[in-house]
Design a protein around this motif. Sequence first.
Motif, PDB file in Angstrom:
ATOM      1  N   VAL A  74       0.872  -1.181   0.000  1.00 18.60           N
ATOM      2  CA  VAL A  74       0.000   0.000   0.000  1.00 18.60           C
ATOM      3  C   VAL A  74       0.907   1.227   0.000  1.00 18.60           C
ATOM      4  O   VAL A  74       1.711   1.415   0.908  1.00 18.60           O
ATOM      5  CB  VAL A  74      -0.931   0.015   1.226  1.00 18.60           C
ATOM      6  CG1 VAL A  74      -1.796   1.268   1.207  1.00 18.60           C
ATOM      7  CG2 VAL A  74      -1.796  -1.232   1.257  1.00 18.60           C
ATOM      8  N   ARG A  75       0.767   2.017  -1.041  1.00 19.56           N
ATOM      9  CA  ARG A  75       1.587   3.219  -1.199  1.00 19.56           C
ATOM     10  C   ARG A  75       0.812   4.457  -0.764  1.00 19.56           C
ATOM     11  O   ARG A  75      -0.398   4.519  -0.916  1.00 19.56           O
ATOM     12  CB  ARG A  75       2.005   3.371  -2.648  1.00 19.56           C
ATOM     13  CG  ARG A  75       2.792   2.176  -3.130  1.00 19.56           C
ATOM     14  CD  ARG A  75       3.921   2.601  -3.982  1.00 19.56           C
ATOM     15  NE  ARG A  75       4.680   1.452  -4.420  1.00 19.56           N
ATOM     16  CZ  ARG A  75       5.963   1.315  -4.173  1.00 19.56           C
ATOM     17  NH1 ARG A  75       6.608   2.226  -3.484  1.00 19.56           N
ATOM     18  NH2 ARG A  75       6.615   0.268  -4.617  1.00 19.56           N
ATOM     19  N   ALA A  76       1.547   5.423  -0.269  1.00 18.34           N
ATOM     20  CA  ALA A  76       0.980   6.731   0.059  1.00 18.34           C
ATOM     21  C   ALA A  76       1.300   7.638  -1.116  1.00 18.34           C
ATOM     22  O   ALA A  76       2.468   7.937  -1.373  1.00 18.34           O
ATOM     23  CB  ALA A  76       1.593   7.275   1.350  1.00 18.34           C
ATOM     24  N   ARG A  77       0.286   8.048  -1.848  1.00 17.09           N
ATOM     25  CA  ARG A  77       0.520   8.831  -3.056  1.00 17.09           C
ATOM     26  C   ARG A  77       1.062  10.219  -2.747  1.00 17.09           C
ATOM     27  O   ARG A  77       1.667  10.856  -3.602  1.00 17.09           O
ATOM     28  CB  ARG A  77      -0.775   8.947  -3.859  1.00 17.09           C
ATOM     29  CG  ARG A  77      -1.403   7.614  -4.216  1.00 17.09           C
ATOM     30  CD  ARG A  77      -1.219   7.142  -5.617  1.00 17.09           C
ATOM     31  NE  ARG A  77      -1.043   8.104  -6.631  1.00 17.09           N
ATOM     32  CZ  ARG A  77      -1.998   8.632  -7.399  1.00 17.09           C
ATOM     33  NH1 ARG A  77      -3.248   8.277  -7.234  1.00 17.09           N
ATOM     34  NH2 ARG A  77      -1.704   9.496  -8.328  1.00 17.09           N
ATOM     35  N   GLY A  78       0.886  10.701  -1.514  1.00 14.04           N
ATOM     36  CA  GLY A  78       1.349  12.031  -1.146  1.00 14.04           C
ATOM     37  C   GLY A  78       2.729  12.073  -0.530  1.00 14.04           C
ATOM     38  O   GLY A  78       3.254  13.148  -0.256  1.00 14.04           O
ATOM     39  N   ARG A  79       3.331  10.906  -0.291  1.00 10.85           N
ATOM     40  CA  ARG A  79       4.644  10.856   0.345  1.00 10.85           C
ATOM     41  C   ARG A  79       5.298   9.531  -0.005  1.00 10.85           C
ATOM     42  O   ARG A  79       4.640   8.498   0.008  1.00 10.85           O
ATOM     43  CB  ARG A  79       4.472  10.982   1.857  1.00 10.85           C
ATOM     44  CG  ARG A  79       5.769  11.167   2.580  1.00 10.85           C
ATOM     45  CD  ARG A  79       5.549  11.470   4.033  1.00 10.85           C
ATOM     46  NE  ARG A  79       4.893  12.774   4.139  1.00 10.85           N
ATOM     47  CZ  ARG A  79       4.545  13.303   5.287  1.00 10.85           C
ATOM     48  NH1 ARG A  79       4.746  12.659   6.402  1.00 10.85           N
ATOM     49  NH2 ARG A  79       3.974  14.486   5.326  1.00 10.85           N
ATOM     50  N   LEU A  80       6.598   9.559  -0.288  1.00 17.86           N
ATOM     51  CA  LEU A  80       7.287   8.328  -0.671  1.00 17.86           C
ATOM     52  C   LEU A  80       7.616   7.431   0.512  1.00 17.86           C
ATOM     53  O   LEU A  80       7.436   6.227   0.453  1.00 17.86           O
ATOM     54  CB  LEU A  80       8.584   8.648  -1.418  1.00 17.86           C
ATOM     55  CG  LEU A  80       8.422   9.200  -2.829  1.00 17.86           C
ATOM     56  CD1 LEU A  80       9.776   9.541  -3.423  1.00 17.86           C
ATOM     57  CD2 LEU A  80       7.694   8.202  -3.706  1.00 17.86           C
TER      58      LEU A  80
END
Length: 111
Positions: A74-80
């Motif tokens: 699960v990626r956070a699109r607003g932060r790497l």
Amino acid sequence: MRWYVVDDLSAGETARLAQALRDMEFSSGVDSLYWLPVPENLLSPVQRKHAVDCGPHALGLELEEHSLRLELLVRARGRLRCDCVHYAGPELRARMIAYLDQLMADLQISA
């Protein structure tokens, strides 16, 4: 990396899938990469806490000519980099695989 992979797709099937993903506005801006949004009720506690600063949270889906790969991170699109970026739990993993399987069935893709 953990993946859910479907191979042995025809080029026509992946083209139909790509069009459906574009129609749902899941495009990432990178050819053949799409973002499947994680339902809010399936976010982990830390992801819910970070939703405003780091979200939206999504799973990456990569289409190739004869296959697709659903990344289970699960990626956070607003932060790497953040604690909220972590692998999908069992319920989210099962739900997203079922979603993708149903999408393929709706598109008459029998993989």
